[in-house]
Motif scaffolding. Structure first.
Motif, PDB file in Angstrom:
ATOM      1  N   MET A   1       0.843  -1.196   0.000  1.00  0.00           N
ATOM      2  CA  MET A   1       0.000   0.000   0.000  1.00  0.00           C
ATOM      3  C   MET A   1       0.878   1.246   0.000  1.00  0.00           C
ATOM      4  SD  MET A   1      -3.057   0.737   2.614  1.00  0.00           S
ATOM      5  CE  MET A   1      -3.505   2.360   3.056  1.00  0.00           C
ATOM      6  N   ASN A   2       0.630   2.152  -0.932  1.00  0.00           N
ATOM      7  CA  ASN A   2       1.387   3.392  -1.036  1.00  0.00           C
ATOM      8  C   ASN A   2       0.893   4.397  -0.008  1.00  0.00           C
ATOM      9  OD1 ASN A   2       3.450   3.313  -2.829  1.00  0.00           O
ATOM     10  ND2 ASN A   2       2.269   4.081  -4.568  1.00  0.00           N
ATOM     11  N   LYS A   3       1.787   4.841   0.844  1.00  0.00           N
ATOM     12  CA  LYS A   3       1.419   5.866   1.805  1.00  0.00           C
ATOM     13  C   LYS A   3       1.704   7.223   1.178  1.00  0.00           C
ATOM     14  CE  LYS A   3       1.916   7.423   6.459  1.00  0.00           C
ATOM     15  NZ  LYS A   3       2.479   7.271   7.766  1.00  0.00           N
ATOM     16  N   ILE A   4       0.727   8.107   1.213  1.00  0.00           N
ATOM     17  CA  ILE A   4       0.878   9.426   0.620  1.00  0.00           C
ATOM     18  C   ILE A   4       1.628  10.323   1.592  1.00  0.00           C
ATOM     19  CG2 ILE A   4      -0.355  11.468  -0.180  1.00  0.00           C
ATOM     20  CD1 ILE A   4      -2.569   9.614  -1.147  1.00  0.00           C
ATOM     21  N   LYS A   5       2.705  10.933   1.109  1.00  0.00           N
ATOM     22  CA  LYS A   5       3.490  11.851   1.920  1.00  0.00           C
ATOM     23  C   LYS A   5       2.740  13.169   2.035  1.00  0.00           C
ATOM     24  CE  LYS A   5       8.142  13.592   2.512  1.00  0.00           C
ATOM     25  NZ  LYS A   5       8.170  13.583   3.931  1.00  0.00           N
ATOM     26  N   ARG A   6       2.723  13.705   3.236  1.00  0.00           N
ATOM     27  CA  ARG A   6       2.054  14.981   3.472  1.00  0.00           C
ATOM     28  C   ARG A   6       3.008  16.130   3.180  1.00  0.00           C
ATOM     29  NH1 ARG A   6       0.626  15.932   8.816  1.00  0.00           N
ATOM     30  NH2 ARG A   6      -0.473  17.706   8.003  1.00  0.00           N
ATOM     31  N   TYR A   7       2.613  17.006   2.274  1.00  0.00           N
ATOM     32  CA  TYR A   7       3.383  18.197   1.952  1.00  0.00           C
ATOM     33  C   TYR A   7       2.650  19.467   2.365  1.00  0.00           C
ATOM     34  CZ  TYR A   7       6.312  15.211  -0.947  1.00  0.00           C
ATOM     35  OH  TYR A   7       7.157  14.226  -1.386  1.00  0.00           O
ATOM     36  N   ASN A   8       1.332  19.396   2.394  1.00  0.00           N
ATOM     37  CA  ASN A   8       0.592  20.607   2.736  1.00  0.00           C
ATOM     38  C   ASN A   8      -0.396  20.354   3.874  1.00  0.00           C
ATOM     39  OD1 ASN A   8      -2.275  20.196   1.866  1.00  0.00           O
ATOM     40  ND2 ASN A   8      -1.348  19.873  -0.144  1.00  0.00           N
ATOM     41  N   ARG A   9      -0.850  21.453   4.451  1.00  0.00           N
ATOM     42  CA  ARG A   9      -1.811  21.428   5.554  1.00  0.00           C
ATOM     43  C   ARG A   9      -3.118  22.121   5.138  1.00  0.00           C
ATOM     44  NH1 ARG A   9      -1.198  24.326   9.550  1.00  0.00           N
ATOM     45  NH2 ARG A   9      -2.191  22.892  10.990  1.00  0.00           N
ATOM     46  N   ILE A  10      -3.407  22.096   3.866  1.00  0.00           N
ATOM     47  CA  ILE A  10      -4.573  22.823   3.356  1.00  0.00           C
ATOM     48  C   ILE A  10      -5.860  22.358   4.031  1.00  0.00           C
ATOM     49  CG2 ILE A  10      -5.965  23.302   1.303  1.00  0.00           C
ATOM     50  CD1 ILE A  10      -3.306  23.226  -0.293  1.00  0.00           C
ATOM     51  N   LYS A  11      -6.017  21.062   4.215  1.00  0.00           N
ATOM     52  CA  LYS A  11      -7.238  20.523   4.834  1.00  0.00           C
ATOM     53  C   LYS A  11      -7.432  21.088   6.243  1.00  0.00           C
ATOM     54  CE  LYS A  11      -9.607  16.164   5.694  1.00  0.00           C
ATOM     55  NZ  LYS A  11      -9.530  14.705   5.488  1.00  0.00           N
ATOM     56  N   ALA A  12      -6.378  21.091   7.039  1.00  0.00           N
ATOM     57  CA  ALA A  12      -6.469  21.592   8.412  1.00  0.00           C
ATOM     58  C   ALA A  12      -6.759  23.094   8.437  1.00  0.00           C
ATOM     59  CB  ALA A  12      -5.179  21.294   9.169  1.00  0.00           C
ATOM     60  N   VAL A  13      -6.092  23.837   7.571  1.00  0.00           N
ATOM     61  CA  VAL A  13      -6.293  25.284   7.539  1.00  0.00           C
ATOM     62  C   VAL A  13      -7.701  25.624   7.055  1.00  0.00           C
ATOM     63  CG1 VAL A  13      -5.477  27.454   6.534  1.00  0.00           C
ATOM     64  CG2 VAL A  13      -3.818  25.726   7.279  1.00  0.00           C
ATOM     65  N   LEU A  14      -8.201  24.878   6.067  1.00  0.00           N
ATOM     66  CA  LEU A  14      -9.578  25.099   5.610  1.00  0.00           C
ATOM     67  C   LEU A  14     -10.570  24.833   6.732  1.00  0.00           C
ATOM     68  CD1 LEU A  14     -10.025  23.735   1.976  1.00  0.00           C
ATOM     69  CD2 LEU A  14     -10.247  26.057   2.789  1.00  0.00           C
ATOM     70  N   ALA A  15     -10.343  23.771   7.484  1.00  0.00           N
ATOM     71  CA  ALA A  15     -11.247  23.447   8.598  1.00  0.00           C
ATOM     72  C   ALA A  15     -11.252  24.575   9.632  1.00  0.00           C
ATOM     73  CB  ALA A  15     -10.827  22.136   9.253  1.00  0.00           C
ATOM     74  N   ASP A  16     -10.082  25.119   9.910  1.00  0.00           N
ATOM     75  CA  ASP A  16      -9.991  26.220  10.875  1.00  0.00           C
ATOM     76  C   ASP A  16     -10.631  27.501  10.360  1.00  0.00           C
ATOM     77  OD1 ASP A  16      -8.618  24.566  12.625  1.00  0.00           O
ATOM     78  OD2 ASP A  16      -6.632  25.383  12.127  1.00  0.00           O
ATOM     79  N   SER A  17     -10.588  27.701   9.046  1.00  0.00           N
ATOM     80  CA  SER A  17     -11.104  28.946   8.466  1.00  0.00           C
ATOM     81  C   SER A  17     -12.615  28.919   8.266  1.00  0.00           C
ATOM     82  CB  SER A  17     -10.438  29.217   7.116  1.00  0.00           C
ATOM     83  OG  SER A  17     -10.948  28.341   6.130  1.00  0.00           O
ATOM     84  N   GLY A  18     -13.185  27.709   8.249  1.00  0.00           N
ATOM     85  CA  GLY A  18     -14.614  27.599   8.002  1.00  0.00           C
ATOM     86  C   GLY A  18     -14.976  27.657   6.527  1.00  0.00           C
ATOM     87  N   LYS A  19     -13.970  27.692   5.663  1.00  0.00           N
ATOM     88  CA  LYS A  19     -14.217  27.719   4.215  1.00  0.00           C
ATOM     89  C   LYS A  19     -14.397  26.288   3.704  1.00  0.00           C
ATOM     90  CE  LYS A  19     -12.840  32.149   3.320  1.00  0.00           C
ATOM     91  NZ  LYS A  19     -13.862  33.105   3.565  1.00  0.00           N
ATOM     92  N   SER A  20     -15.036  26.155   2.566  1.00  0.00           N
ATOM     93  CA  SER A  20     -15.276  24.838   1.988  1.00  0.00           C
ATOM     94  C   SER A  20     -14.501  24.669   0.679  1.00  0.00           C
ATOM     95  CB  SER A  20     -16.766  24.656   1.691  1.00  0.00           C
ATOM     96  OG  SER A  20     -17.161  25.513   0.634  1.00  0.00           O
ATOM     97  N   ASN A  21     -14.406  23.417   0.250  1.00  0.00           N
ATOM     98  CA  ASN A  21     -13.800  23.117  -1.050  1.00  0.00           C
ATOM     99  C   ASN A  21     -14.501  23.920  -2.142  1.00  0.00           C
ATOM    100  OD1 ASN A  21     -12.777  21.038   0.547  1.00  0.00           O
ATOM    101  ND2 ASN A  21     -12.962  19.514  -1.063  1.00  0.00           N
ATOM    102  N   LYS A  22     -15.814  23.965  -2.052  1.00  0.00           N
ATOM    103  CA  LYS A  22     -16.607  24.635  -3.073  1.00  0.00           C
ATOM    104  C   LYS A  22     -16.267  26.120  -3.150  1.00  0.00           C
ATOM    105  CE  LYS A  22     -21.285  25.160  -4.760  1.00  0.00           C
ATOM    106  NZ  LYS A  22     -22.656  24.715  -4.662  1.00  0.00           N
ATOM    107  N   GLU A  23     -16.110  26.762  -1.999  1.00  0.00           N
ATOM    108  CA  GLU A  23     -15.769  28.188  -1.992  1.00  0.00           C
ATOM    109  C   GLU A  23     -14.406  28.439  -2.633  1.00  0.00           C
ATOM    110  OE1 GLU A  23     -17.077  30.482   1.776  1.00  0.00           O
ATOM    111  OE2 GLU A  23     -16.881  28.363   2.370  1.00  0.00           O
ATOM    112  N   ILE A  24     -13.447  27.573  -2.323  1.00  0.00           N
ATOM    113  CA  ILE A  24     -12.112  27.700  -2.903  1.00  0.00           C
ATOM    114  C   ILE A  24     -12.196  27.499  -4.416  1.00  0.00           C
ATOM    115  CG2 ILE A  24      -9.781  26.709  -2.975  1.00  0.00           C
ATOM    116  CD1 ILE A  24     -10.416  28.158  -0.340  1.00  0.00           C
ATOM    117  N   ALA A  25     -12.889  26.446  -4.834  1.00  0.00           N
ATOM    118  CA  ALA A  25     -13.022  26.143  -6.260  1.00  0.00           C
ATOM    119  C   ALA A  25     -13.685  27.292  -7.008  1.00  0.00           C
ATOM    120  CB  ALA A  25     -13.811  24.850  -6.442  1.00  0.00           C
ATOM    121  N   GLU A  26     -14.730  27.839  -6.448  1.00  0.00           N
ATOM    122  CA  GLU A  26     -15.430  28.943  -7.104  1.00  0.00           C
ATOM    123  C   GLU A  26     -14.547  30.191  -7.180  1.00  0.00           C
ATOM    124  OE1 GLU A  26     -19.095  29.357  -4.926  1.00  0.00           O
ATOM    125  OE2 GLU A  26     -20.027  27.675  -6.001  1.00  0.00           O
TER     126      GLU A  26
END
Length: 70
Positions: free
Chosen positions: A1-26
């Motif tokens: 099983m390939n373990k994905i190396k973590r390079y960014n913290r975007i998920k954690a920062v988005l959770a803290d900011s209250g923003k969604s994937n959709k808002e970023i995409a738009e």
């Protein structure tokens, strides 16, 4: 099983900011799937996009990346 190396913290920062994937995409006129791939570290945004994302989220760009020092 390939373990994905973590390079960014975007998920954690988005959770803290209250923003969604959709808002970023738009805001950046990209597909939600792209943002999802960034959040899961399956893909990485360009350096320019990383700075733009930090600006949009009103955070220091360094909070979006995983430190290379322990």
């Amino acid at each position: 099983m390939n373990k994905i190396k973590r390079y960014n913290r975007i998920k954690a920062v988005l959770a803290d900011s209250g923003k969604s994937n959709k808002e970023i995409a738009e805001h950046f006129k990209i597909q939600e799937e792209t943002v999802s791939r960034w959040m899961s570290n399956k893909a990485q945004p360009s350096l320019q996009r990383l700075f733009e994302l930090a600006e949009f989220l009103d955070v220091d760009v360094r909070t979006l990346i995983v430190s290379n020092k322990s």
